[in-house]
Design an enzyme around this catalytic site. Structure first.
Site, PDB file in Angstrom:
ATOM      1  N   GLU A 110      31.657  44.610  -9.299  1.00 57.96           N
ATOM      2  CA  GLU A 110      30.576  43.748  -8.811  1.00 57.96           C
ATOM      3  C   GLU A 110      31.039  43.016  -7.576  1.00 57.96           C
ATOM      4  OE1 GLU A 110      29.429  41.027 -11.978  1.00 57.96           O
ATOM      5  OE2 GLU A 110      29.862  42.636 -13.400  1.00 57.96           O
ATOM      6  N   LYS A 112      31.750  39.676  -5.521  1.00 60.93           N
ATOM      7  CA  LYS A 112      32.101  38.314  -5.899  1.00 60.93           C
ATOM      8  C   LYS A 112      31.304  37.384  -4.996  1.00 60.93           C
ATOM      9  CE  LYS A 112      36.174  35.561  -7.032  1.00 60.93           C
ATOM     10  NZ  LYS A 112      35.976  34.323  -6.302  1.00 60.93           N
ATOM     11  N   ASP A 114      30.023  34.125  -3.314  1.00 65.57           N
ATOM     12  CA  ASP A 114      30.742  32.912  -2.944  1.00 65.57           C
ATOM     13  C   ASP A 114      29.780  31.723  -2.923  1.00 65.57           C
ATOM     14  OD1 ASP A 114      32.983  31.568  -2.344  1.00 65.57           O
ATOM     15  OD2 ASP A 114      33.050  32.125  -0.232  1.00 65.57           O
ATOM     16  N   TYR A 221      25.778  37.173 -13.406  1.00 62.27           N
ATOM     17  CA  TYR A 221      26.734  38.253 -13.631  1.00 62.27           C
ATOM     18  C   TYR A 221      27.338  38.342 -15.032  1.00 62.27           C
ATOM     19  CZ  TYR A 221      29.871  34.366 -12.549  1.00 62.27           C
ATOM     20  OH  TYR A 221      30.490  33.161 -12.539  1.00 62.27           O
ATOM     21  N   LYS A 308      40.378  40.065  -3.617  1.00 64.91           N
ATOM     22  CA  LYS A 308      39.927  39.263  -2.474  1.00 64.91           C
ATOM     23  C   LYS A 308      40.027  40.065  -1.190  1.00 64.91           C
ATOM     24  CE  LYS A 308      39.099  35.055  -4.162  1.00 64.91           C
ATOM     25  NZ  LYS A 308      39.842  33.818  -4.191  1.00 64.91           N
ATOM     26  N   CYS A 402      32.750  11.818  30.193  1.00 61.81           N
ATOM     27  CA  CYS A 402      31.838  12.945  30.044  1.00 61.81           C
ATOM     28  C   CYS A 402      32.167  14.010  31.098  1.00 61.81           C
ATOM     29  CB  CYS A 402      30.400  12.473  30.206  1.00 61.81           C
ATOM     30  SG  CYS A 402      29.224  13.832  30.211  1.00 61.81           S
ATOM     31  N   CYS A 405      28.835  13.973  33.593  1.00 57.50           N
ATOM     32  CA  CYS A 405      28.406  12.818  34.388  1.00 57.50           C
ATOM     33  C   CYS A 405      29.508  11.775  34.538  1.00 57.50           C
ATOM     34  CB  CYS A 405      27.161  12.192  33.774  1.00 57.50           C
ATOM     35  SG  CYS A 405      27.498  11.301  32.244  1.00 57.50           S
ATOM     36  N   CYS A 420      28.628  10.868  24.852  1.00 56.17           N
ATOM     37  CA  CYS A 420      28.385  10.369  26.193  1.00 56.17           C
ATOM     38  C   CYS A 420      27.172   9.447  26.090  1.00 56.17           C
ATOM     39  CB  CYS A 420      28.077  11.513  27.157  1.00 56.17           C
ATOM     40  SG  CYS A 420      27.367  10.920  28.707  1.00 56.17           S
ATOM     41  N   CYS A 426      22.518  11.925  32.115  1.00 58.44           N
ATOM     42  CA  CYS A 426      23.460  13.024  31.906  1.00 58.44           C
ATOM     43  C   CYS A 426      22.656  14.322  31.754  1.00 58.44           C
ATOM     44  CB  CYS A 426      24.297  12.706  30.670  1.00 58.44           C
ATOM     45  SG  CYS A 426      25.544  13.911  30.269  1.00 58.44           S
TER      46      CYS A 426
HETATM   47  P1  AMP Z   1      37.991  31.674  -8.523  1.00 56.38           P
HETATM   48  O1  AMP Z   1      37.065  30.494  -8.258  1.00 56.38           O
HETATM   49  O2  AMP Z   1      38.575  32.250  -7.278  1.00 56.38           O
HETATM   50  O3  AMP Z   1      38.907  31.462  -9.651  1.00 56.38           O
HETATM   51  O4  AMP Z   1      37.003  32.836  -8.977  1.00 56.38           O
HETATM   52  C1  AMP Z   1      36.327  32.747 -10.171  1.00 56.38           C
HETATM   53  C2  AMP Z   1      34.897  32.510  -9.909  1.00 56.38           C
HETATM   54  O5  AMP Z   1      34.295  33.591  -9.251  1.00 56.38           O
HETATM   55  C3  AMP Z   1      34.127  32.400 -11.179  1.00 56.38           C
HETATM   56  O6  AMP Z   1      34.152  31.097 -11.671  1.00 56.38           O
HETATM   57  C4  AMP Z   1      32.739  32.788 -10.751  1.00 56.38           C
HETATM   58  O7  AMP Z   1      31.992  31.617 -10.525  1.00 56.38           O
HETATM   59  C5  AMP Z   1      32.905  33.484  -9.430  1.00 56.38           C
HETATM   60  N1  AMP Z   1      32.238  34.790  -9.383  1.00 56.38           N
HETATM   61  C6  AMP Z   1      31.490  35.211  -8.341  1.00 56.38           C
HETATM   62  N2  AMP Z   1      30.994  36.427  -8.559  1.00 56.38           N
HETATM   63  C7  AMP Z   1      31.402  36.818  -9.769  1.00 56.38           C
HETATM   64  C8  AMP Z   1      31.186  37.983 -10.554  1.00 56.38           C
HETATM   65  N3  AMP Z   1      30.452  39.020 -10.107  1.00 56.38           N
HETATM   66  N4  AMP Z   1      31.765  38.022 -11.764  1.00 56.38           N
HETATM   67  C9  AMP Z   1      32.524  37.001 -12.219  1.00 56.38           C
HETATM   68  N5  AMP Z   1      32.759  35.871 -11.526  1.00 56.38           N
HETATM   69  C10 AMP Z   1      32.206  35.769 -10.304  1.00 56.38           C
HETATM   70 ZN    ZN Z   2      27.373  12.599  30.285  1.00 51.73          ZN
END
Ligand code: AMP
Ligand code: ZN
Length: 664
Positions: A110, A112, A114, A221, A308, A402, A405, A420, A426
């Site tokens: 899957e 990951k 962010d 997920y 990662k 600045c 100006c 500024c 300006c």
């Molecule tokens: P870390 O914060 O680096 O320890 O990564 C773990 C976190 O990745 C988990 O707490 C999840 O919130 C997040 N995460 C994002 N996507 C996924 C996924 N597909 N499966 C499991 N965890 C995920």
């Molecule tokens: Zn200025």
């Protein structure tokens, strides 16, 4: 149809439209039609509080305010993930788990996501609670905020288990993130740095109505619970999808670590095409029986592994630092680099944010620096390669004047940015401010674009936005790329802007921190530019949602002679400098100086209408009771803690009828 059935049918219908729009991405009705139906439901619910449903689609707009988030212990712990960075790491992991379980192992791969992790609890198909990860054992109850995220189903579809938790990630897709930033830049605020922090910050906002305006999404997920009736991870994702959750389709089954690596390599390249951010992939043992046998280490499941992506980083030379001046006078230092390829694009510049950042990293011209494209949109310098620093290198001296100006820069206490202060003299500030004035959400002047504004200023034809109204066709025709027709359009567009209502004019003036919403608030409260220009900081901070920062900036703006002159000219030219008679007809001062707290469900009017009535009549709505509260307007199901608090502070509690009498 009975009222109750009518309400339920509408809820069901709206739920389906939400699902079509936010999960399937295939709306079947227009936004307008949706709004009409939603409004209808709101009205019915207001009239019939007895059919209240905490999971009604009307509650998506938020309104609930959380002062302190309650800590909730997770029924099932929220673990972290172990990280891997190479094929070897993954093969090691495979070796370890093969010793612990029998049989072939399949893997679910899957993305990951962010963002901010979240755990949602459902009971009988209803969203019961949403809790942040916290320390993994316990997190914060952010249910009110999460309910406003449209891709989180409040009620499930199909054949779901009686009770379960589902885990996911709240993310802020790039589109929405960029839009939020455009708006921030427009009002002179620093843009948010990355979607992840903005997403997790959003969950902790006190006012859920604010959260509802943020374009957050929830990607799921993991199912957690007993009697879930699934035996593989991939199947559980499918199930979750059936029940109405947003589960991205990229997940794939892999038969070997080599296939896992194919997935990794594919997404390492294609992740830039995704609507949201990913920082890697997650590999999970597909068979849940095997997962159970593998169990957990002290901090992470043995059955899963994150991989990662390498943060994309290159080294380059810093050739020079230049300083940009924004519309509000904010100075942004920019690093000019020896051009270098990074994440598929040629990078020549990197953001340095402000003087502190330069000092912290001790960045100097001619340094070899490491540039990274992480979550941020603009690459940034993350470190200096000190081993390569030239012997005669000197620390960077931040500019004191600045660059355009030459006015001496100022820096307010507690602020990172230098400014500024030469507001009206300006060039970049002058051009930027006029560009803001004509922009779509402000005066929306058709036929005039940002580049033309710059031309007009540089040719000395205009020097501030009020000069626009004296431009003649004869003056603009000689400009580059101007023809008879476009000159007509331009002059006509400027003339048309005299119709723009006061609140937008106020926004267009470009007062620092006065964005669209604040401009509306101020326009409504003060009703005219004259009243606003004579107000004081003390008076301003008494207006709902106006803080010290905004108040100071407004007073500052109007204390300038030059601004006074410009505004007088705008008035002469017929720009709307007060609320229209039509709007004013609905306004009184009957509640001037009075502060209200609204609690409960109302019969005659909706909560929002009630709040609007308070404000339209000069009163102030606040969210919590204090000794300054004049009245609590209580409807059905008033919160018990509010009741106690009002009583202990001797704040009168009045009914909806009492209130309507106050303003009649
Ligand atoms: P870390 O914060 O680096 O320890 O990564 C773990 C976190 O990745 C988990 O707490 C999840 O919130 C997040 N995460 C994002 N996507 C996924 C996924 N597909 N499966 C499991 N965890 C995920
Ligand atoms: Zn200025």
């Amino acid at each position: 149809m009975k009222i109750k059935e009518q309400i339920e049918a509408l809820r069901e219908e709206l739920r389906q439209h939400n699902y079509n729009y936010y999960i399937l991405d295939k709306p079947t009705i227009s936004d307008y039609e949706f709004d009409i139906k939603l409004k209808k439901l709101q009205e019915l619910e207001a009239k019939h509080p007895e059919f209240y449903d905490p999971n009604s689609p009307t509650l998506r707009v938020g309104g609930e305010v959380t002062k302190n988030f309650i800590t909730v212990v997770h029924e099932h712990r929220m673990y972290s993930l172990d990280n891997s960075y190479s094929k070897e790491d993954l093969l090691d992991w495979e070796k370890r788990i093969k010793k612990l379980v029998d049989g072939d192992i399949l893997y679910t791969c899957e993305l990951k996501y962010d963002g901010a992790s979240i755990s949602l609890t459902y009971e009988n198909g209803n969203l019961l609670r949403a809790v942040t990860r916290g320390d993994g054992f316990q997190g914060d109850d952010v249910t009110a905020n999460v309910k406003t995220i449209k891709s989180v189903p409040l009620k499930l579809k199909g054949n779901y288990p009686q009770k379960f938790d589902i885990r996911g990630e709240i993310v802020l897709p790039w589109d929405g993130f960029n839009k939020m930033n455009e708006e921030r830049i427009e009002i002179g605020e620093e843009p948010y740095r990355n979607p992840r922090n903005t997403a997790s910050g959003s969950l902790k906002l006190q006012d859920s109505a604010k959260v509802s305006k943020r374009p957050l999404e929830c990607l799921l997920y993991n199912l957690t619970g007993t009697n879930l009736n699934v035996n593989t991870q991939i199947k559980s994702l499918e199930k979750a999808r059936e029940w109405g959750f947003k589960v991205p389709n990229e997940a794939k089954l892999a038969k070997s670590i080599d296939e896992v690596l194919e997935f990794v390599n594919y997404w390492d390249i294609h992740r830039h095409d995704l609507p949201y951010e990913t920082d890697g992939i997650v590999v999970k043992v597909n068979n849940l029986q095997q997962q159970e046998e593998l169990g957990y280490t002290a901090k992470a499941p043995r059955w899963a592994m994150a991989y990662k992506f390498k943060a994309e980083q290159v080294s380059s030379q810093l050739n020079s630092i230049s300083y940009q001046v924004g519309r509000t006078g904010a100075i942004t230092p920019v690093a000019n680099l020896e051009p270098v390829e990074l994440a598929g694009t040629i990078v020549k510049r990197a953001s340095l944010h402000n003087a502190d950042q330069i000092e912290k990293l001790d960045i100097r011209v001619r340094d070899k620096v490491f540039v990274e494209k992480g979550g941020e949109i603009i690459p940034k310098i993350i470190a200096v390669d000190l081993t390569k620093r030239p012997k005669d290198s000197q620390p960077t001296k931040y500019i004191t004047q600045c660059p355009i100006c030459e006015t001496k820069l100022v820096r307010k206490e507690g602020e990172a940015q230098h400014y500024c202060p030469n507001f009206n003299g300006c060039k970049p500030q002058i051009i930027g401010r006029i560009q803001h004035y004509i922009s779509r959400k402000a005066m929306d002047i058709e036929g005039l674009g940002g580049e033309t504004v710059a031309l007009l200023v540089n040719k000395g034809l205009i020097n501030n936005y009020s000069d626009l109204y004296e431009l003649t066709k004869k003056q603009v025709i000689p400009l580059e790329r101007m023809a008879e027709k476009s000159a007509d359009n331009l002059i006509n567009g400027i003339k048309q802007s005299k119709q723009i209502p006061f609140e937008r004019v106020l926004y267009a003036l470009g007062i620092r921190y006065v964005g669209e919403t604040v401009a509306k608030k101020l326009a409504k409260h003060y009703k005219s530019i004259d009243a606003l220009s004579f107000t004081s900081i003390e008076d301003l901070v008494n207006v709902d949602e106006i803080g010290e920062k905004i108040a100071e900036s407004v007073v500052d703006f109007f204390s300038s002679q030059e601004n006074y002159r410009i505004i007088s000219r705008l008035k002469q030219f017929g720009i709307q400098m007060e609320l229209s008679a039509e709007v004013l007809a609905n306004h009184t001062n009957k509640l001037d100086g009075k502060s209200f707290v609204v609690s409960g469900v109302f019969v005659e009017i909706s909560r929002n209408e009630l709040k609007k009535l308070i404000e339209d009549n000069g009163g102030k709505v606040s969210s919590s009771i204090s000794s300054k509260t004049s009245y609590v307007v209580a409807g059905d199901k008033m919160g018990p803690s509010k009741k106690t608090k009002a009583e202990s502070l001797n704040v009168p509690i009045i009914t909806e009828q009492d209130f309507l009498k106050l303003i009649s």
